[in-house]
Design a protein around this motif. Structure first.
Motif, PDB file in Angstrom:
ATOM      1  N   HIS A  52      11.780  98.560 -58.716  1.00 51.41           N
ATOM      2  CA  HIS A  52      12.644  98.005 -57.675  1.00 51.41           C
ATOM      3  C   HIS A  52      11.850  97.437 -56.498  1.00 51.41           C
ATOM      4  CE1 HIS A  52      11.683 102.062 -56.385  1.00 51.41           C
ATOM      5  NE2 HIS A  52      12.032 101.708 -55.134  1.00 51.41           N
ATOM      6  N   GLU A  53      10.535  97.697 -56.454  1.00 46.85           N
ATOM      7  CA  GLU A  53       9.709  97.160 -55.375  1.00 46.85           C
ATOM      8  C   GLU A  53       9.170  95.752 -55.670  1.00 46.85           C
ATOM      9  OE1 GLU A  53       7.890 101.480 -53.865  1.00 46.85           O
ATOM     10  OE2 GLU A  53       6.585  99.986 -54.822  1.00 46.85           O
ATOM     11  N   VAL A  54       9.489  95.205 -56.805  1.00 43.24           N
ATOM     12  CA  VAL A  54       8.917  93.915 -57.237  1.00 43.24           C
ATOM     13  C   VAL A  54       9.882  92.772 -56.908  1.00 43.24           C
ATOM     14  CG1 VAL A  54       8.125  92.569 -59.220  1.00 43.24           C
ATOM     15  CG2 VAL A  54       7.584  95.021 -59.061  1.00 43.24           C
ATOM     16  N   ALA A  55       9.301  91.672 -56.439  1.00 47.58           N
ATOM     17  CA  ALA A  55      10.033  90.419 -56.206  1.00 47.58           C
ATOM     18  C   ALA A  55       9.136  89.253 -56.631  1.00 47.58           C
ATOM     19  CB  ALA A  55      10.432  90.289 -54.744  1.00 47.58           C
ATOM     20  N   TYR A  56       9.754  88.146 -57.018  1.00 43.51           N
ATOM     21  CA  TYR A  56       8.970  86.972 -57.448  1.00 43.51           C
ATOM     22  C   TYR A  56       9.771  85.695 -57.164  1.00 43.51           C
ATOM     23  CZ  TYR A  56      11.919  86.509 -61.597  1.00 43.51           C
ATOM     24  OH  TYR A  56      12.994  86.340 -62.432  1.00 43.51           O
ATOM     25  N   GLU A  57       9.038  84.563 -57.195  1.00 45.87           N
ATOM     26  CA  GLU A  57       9.637  83.245 -56.983  1.00 45.87           C
ATOM     27  C   GLU A  57       8.795  82.202 -57.697  1.00 45.87           C
ATOM     28  OE1 GLU A  57      11.136  81.200 -52.986  1.00 45.87           O
ATOM     29  OE2 GLU A  57       8.973  80.857 -53.293  1.00 45.87           O
ATOM     30  N   ILE A  58       9.434  81.206 -58.313  1.00 44.11           N
ATOM     31  CA  ILE A  58       8.756  80.046 -58.900  1.00 44.11           C
ATOM     32  C   ILE A  58       9.369  78.802 -58.260  1.00 44.11           C
ATOM     33  CG2 ILE A  58       8.351  78.707 -60.994  1.00 44.11           C
ATOM     34  CD1 ILE A  58       8.274  81.283 -62.562  1.00 44.11           C
ATOM     35  N   GLU A 114      10.067  64.241 -69.153  1.00 45.24           N
ATOM     36  CA  GLU A 114      10.279  62.856 -68.728  1.00 45.24           C
ATOM     37  C   GLU A 114       9.904  62.634 -67.270  1.00 45.24           C
ATOM     38  OE1 GLU A 114      13.940  65.111 -67.716  1.00 45.24           O
ATOM     39  OE2 GLU A 114      12.645  64.937 -69.494  1.00 45.24           O
ATOM     40  N   ARG A 115       9.783  63.699 -66.490  1.00 44.45           N
ATOM     41  CA  ARG A 115       9.383  63.576 -65.078  1.00 44.45           C
ATOM     42  C   ARG A 115       7.879  63.556 -64.899  1.00 44.45           C
ATOM     43  NH1 ARG A 115      12.918  65.184 -60.569  1.00 44.45           N
ATOM     44  NH2 ARG A 115      15.081  65.175 -61.297  1.00 44.45           N
ATOM     45  N   GLY A 116       7.138  63.624 -65.973  1.00 46.67           N
ATOM     46  CA  GLY A 116       5.685  63.607 -65.872  1.00 46.67           C
ATOM     47  C   GLY A 116       5.132  64.973 -65.497  1.00 46.67           C
ATOM     48  N   ASP A 117       3.889  64.985 -65.059  1.00 43.34           N
ATOM     49  CA  ASP A 117       3.235  66.240 -64.669  1.00 43.34           C
ATOM     50  C   ASP A 117       3.901  66.801 -63.419  1.00 43.34           C
ATOM     51  OD1 ASP A 117       1.612  65.617 -66.748  1.00 43.34           O
ATOM     52  OD2 ASP A 117      -0.168  65.162 -65.545  1.00 43.34           O
ATOM     53  N   GLN A 118       4.156  68.113 -63.443  1.00 39.83           N
ATOM     54  CA  GLN A 118       4.787  68.804 -62.321  1.00 39.83           C
ATOM     55  C   GLN A 118       3.960  70.030 -61.947  1.00 39.83           C
ATOM     56  OE1 GLN A 118       7.733  67.849 -60.646  1.00 39.83           O
ATOM     57  NE2 GLN A 118       7.556  65.970 -61.857  1.00 39.83           N
ATOM     58  N   GLN A 119       3.815  70.250 -60.643  1.00 41.93           N
ATOM     59  CA  GLN A 119       3.057  71.404 -60.150  1.00 41.93           C
ATOM     60  C   GLN A 119       4.013  72.449 -59.586  1.00 41.93           C
ATOM     61  OE1 GLN A 119      -0.677  70.794 -57.901  1.00 41.93           O
ATOM     62  NE2 GLN A 119       0.205  72.130 -56.325  1.00 41.93           N
ATOM     63  N   TYR A 120       3.732  73.695 -59.942  1.00 40.87           N
ATOM     64  CA  TYR A 120       4.567  74.822 -59.529  1.00 40.87           C
ATOM     65  C   TYR A 120       3.687  75.908 -58.923  1.00 40.87           C
ATOM     66  CZ  TYR A 120       8.020  72.620 -62.618  1.00 40.87           C
ATOM     67  OH  TYR A 120       8.873  71.735 -63.225  1.00 40.87           O
ATOM     68  N   THR A 121       4.357  76.828 -58.199  1.00 36.54           N
ATOM     69  CA  THR A 121       3.673  77.987 -57.621  1.00 36.54           C
ATOM     70  C   THR A 121       4.456  79.239 -57.974  1.00 36.54           C
ATOM     71  OG1 THR A 121       2.772  76.716 -55.751  1.00 36.54           O
ATOM     72  CG2 THR A 121       2.900  79.109 -55.497  1.00 36.54           C
ATOM     73  N   LEU A 122       3.749  80.214 -58.546  1.00 39.92           N
ATOM     74  CA  LEU A 122       4.318  81.538 -58.822  1.00 39.92           C
ATOM     75  C   LEU A 122       3.895  82.475 -57.690  1.00 39.92           C
ATOM     76  CD1 LEU A 122       5.615  83.802 -60.556  1.00 39.92           C
ATOM     77  CD2 LEU A 122       3.394  84.012 -61.712  1.00 39.92           C
ATOM     78  N   SER A 123       4.872  83.018 -56.987  1.00 36.60           N
ATOM     79  CA  SER A 123       4.604  83.962 -55.892  1.00 36.60           C
ATOM     80  C   SER A 123       5.114  85.339 -56.297  1.00 36.60           C
ATOM     81  CB  SER A 123       5.295  83.509 -54.598  1.00 36.60           C
ATOM     82  OG  SER A 123       4.837  82.220 -54.207  1.00 36.60           O
ATOM     83  N   LEU A 124       4.276  86.368 -56.108  1.00 39.45           N
ATOM     84  CA  LEU A 124       4.625  87.758 -56.419  1.00 39.45           C
ATOM     85  C   LEU A 124       4.514  88.586 -55.143  1.00 39.45           C
ATOM     86  CD1 LEU A 124       2.589  88.211 -59.740  1.00 39.45           C
ATOM     87  CD2 LEU A 124       5.041  87.770 -59.533  1.00 39.45           C
ATOM     88  N   TRP A 125       5.465  89.519 -54.954  1.00 34.80           N
ATOM     89  CA  TRP A 125       5.430  90.441 -53.825  1.00 34.80           C
ATOM     90  C   TRP A 125       5.693  91.869 -54.320  1.00 34.80           C
ATOM     91  CZ3 TRP A 125       8.675  86.010 -53.563  1.00 34.80           C
ATOM     92  CH2 TRP A 125       8.188  84.975 -52.748  1.00 34.80           C
TER      93      TRP A 125
END
Length: 445
Positions: A171-177, A211-222
């Motif tokens: 329950h202490e884990v959170a994340y976002e992409i 179809e949108r080409g190359d995309q950059q993402y960020t994975l954040s963990l807390w």
């Protein structure tokens, strides 16, 4: 065998009071069950979604919009749609959207100081309910809006797989992409999303298609306990994949020792942009209406002007010779002793005969007569006769006597000056010479 004596010990006891039966109750008629309203049917390729929102204490600052990624608005509640009477209310909306498409949920806060409520988008009902978006609220760090992207359907073109093995405190884990190009959140799970005793969890996260080409993402963990998911209270870990959780699709494999949190940036490759074939220079299109005049100038019919030549020095001036001109001019000296030439006059017959017979002059006659040569010193125009110019030759006085002059002319020209025929011959020769000079001048010009 008779019963024992004590068997009848209760014979003297008073009889029991008669039992009165309890009254019969009226049968209870169950209240009629009101069935839920029947929903209108939707097309087979559409899905019904439910949008829940719990407003904070300042609902007048809150708004939201649900639209497709192409910009087609499905449902819109702009800022100002709620007032102070809606504070802390929980409201529910139902929308119908096309399946197998991406959508965007944008939550607005006009003051930019955060949204203290919650909002979610769900698909299905009961045990089949699926959470598409869960916004726990945001602070002023997020600015005036937060955008969530989600996919409706079961066959996204491209997706990520995030797998957790928790320690004893899931329950202490959170994340976002989040997409780094447009700041759209594709996955968000805040603290308390997972129950404490959860051992592992696997999430499928649809993302933009190739179809949108190359995309950059960020994975954040807390981690709310600031100790990650390994290793004081269990040995946890996580893995991120592109597509299915296969060995060849691993983007990130973490041992869970990230303390209070960590971030990881990655690029998901898409379709390369189409290569444009080299284009040739297009030929000029023909004009719709032909031009009136030709574009190239036609040659002129008249020939060009004749070239000019440098002037030719003539042996003697071109002067008109008439019968009024004479080689011999008689003039009286002026008072100043300088002879002033006069216009030539026509010789009378007596003068011609006199010239033919008298070859010598007396000294007194020679003093009153000046002989002039035909060499022209100046040519002066006389403009007194209207618009026509008359030219008079100017002669130079000779100092020799008349006899000497006549003798010299006669010797040079071999012409007999003692007769009238001699004078006529000289006139004819002079005219012929002038004619030839005129012809030569015209040809040279």
């Amino acid at each position: 065998m008779d019963p024992p004596d004590w068997f009848n010990c209760f014979d003297d006891a008073p009889p029991a009071a008669p039992t009165t039966p309890s009254p019969t109750r009226q049968p209870v008629t169950p209240a009629p069950v009101t069935p839920s309203p029947t929903r209108s049917p939707i097309p087979a390729d559409s899905r019904r979604l439910r949008v829940d929102i719990q407003l904070d204490d300042w609902p007048q600052q809150t708004g939201w919009s649900l639209a497709s990624m192409e910009g087609s608005v499905v449902y819109d509640m702009p800022i100002g749609s709620y007032d102070s009477s809606d504070a802390s209310k929980v409201l529910e909306y139902e929308v119908v959207v096309d399946s197998e498409k991406f959508y965007s949920l944008i939550i607005y806060d006009s003051n930019g100081n955060g949204f203290a409520g919650t909002m979610g988008v769900f698909e299905g009902e009961g045990s089949e309910e699926k959470t598409l978006v869960k916004e726990p609220g945001f602070t002023g760090v997020s600015g005036t809006s937060v955008s969530h992207g989600f996919y409706v359907g079961s066959s996204p073109e491209q997706f990520l797989t995030l797998k957790f093995d928790f320690d004893h405190f899931a329950h202490e884990v959170a994340y976002e992409i989040k997409n780094d190009f447009d700041a759209t959140i594709f996955a968000l799970a805040w603290f308390e999303t997972f129950p404490r005793d959860t051992v592992s969890e696997t999430m499928i996260i649809p993302i933009y298609g190739p179809e949108r080409g190359d995309q950059q993402y960020t994975l954040s963990l807390w981690d709310n306990g600031n100790d990650g998911i390994c290793c004081s209270w269990g040995r946890g870990s996580y893995q991120l994949f592109v597509g299915d959780s296969g060995k060849n699709n691993v983007l990130r494999s973490g041992n869970g020792e990230y303390g209070s949190g960590e971030e990881f940036q990655f690029v998901v490759e898409g379709d390369p942009p189409p290569t444009m074939a080299p284009t040739r220079e297009p030929s000029k299109l023909p004009t719709a209406v032909p031009s009136v005049s030709p574009t190239t100038k036609m040659p002129t019919k008249d020939p060009s002007m004749r070239p000019t030549y440098s002037p030719i020095s003539l042996p003697f001036p071109f002067l008109p010779f008439t019968e009024t001109n004479s080689l011999i001019r008689t003039q009286s000296p002026t008072a100043s002793g300088v002879d002033t030439p006069q216009p030539p006059t026509k010789l009378g017959n007596e003068q011609i005969h006199s010239t033919a017979t008298n070859t010598t002059q007396s000294s007194s006659d020679s003093s009153n007569e000046q002989i002039y040569s035909t060499s022209m010193v100046d040519e002066k125009p006389n403009m007194t006769e209207g618009n026509r110019s008359t030219y008079y030759p100017t002669y130079s006085p000779r100092s020799d006597t008349a006899d000497e002059e006549r003798s010299t002319i006669a010797a040079a020209t071999s012409i007999d000056t003692s007769s009238e025929a001699s004078i006529i011959c000289r006139n004819v020769c002079w005219r012929c010479g002038v004619f030839h000079v005129a012809v030569a001048s015209i040809i040279a010009w």
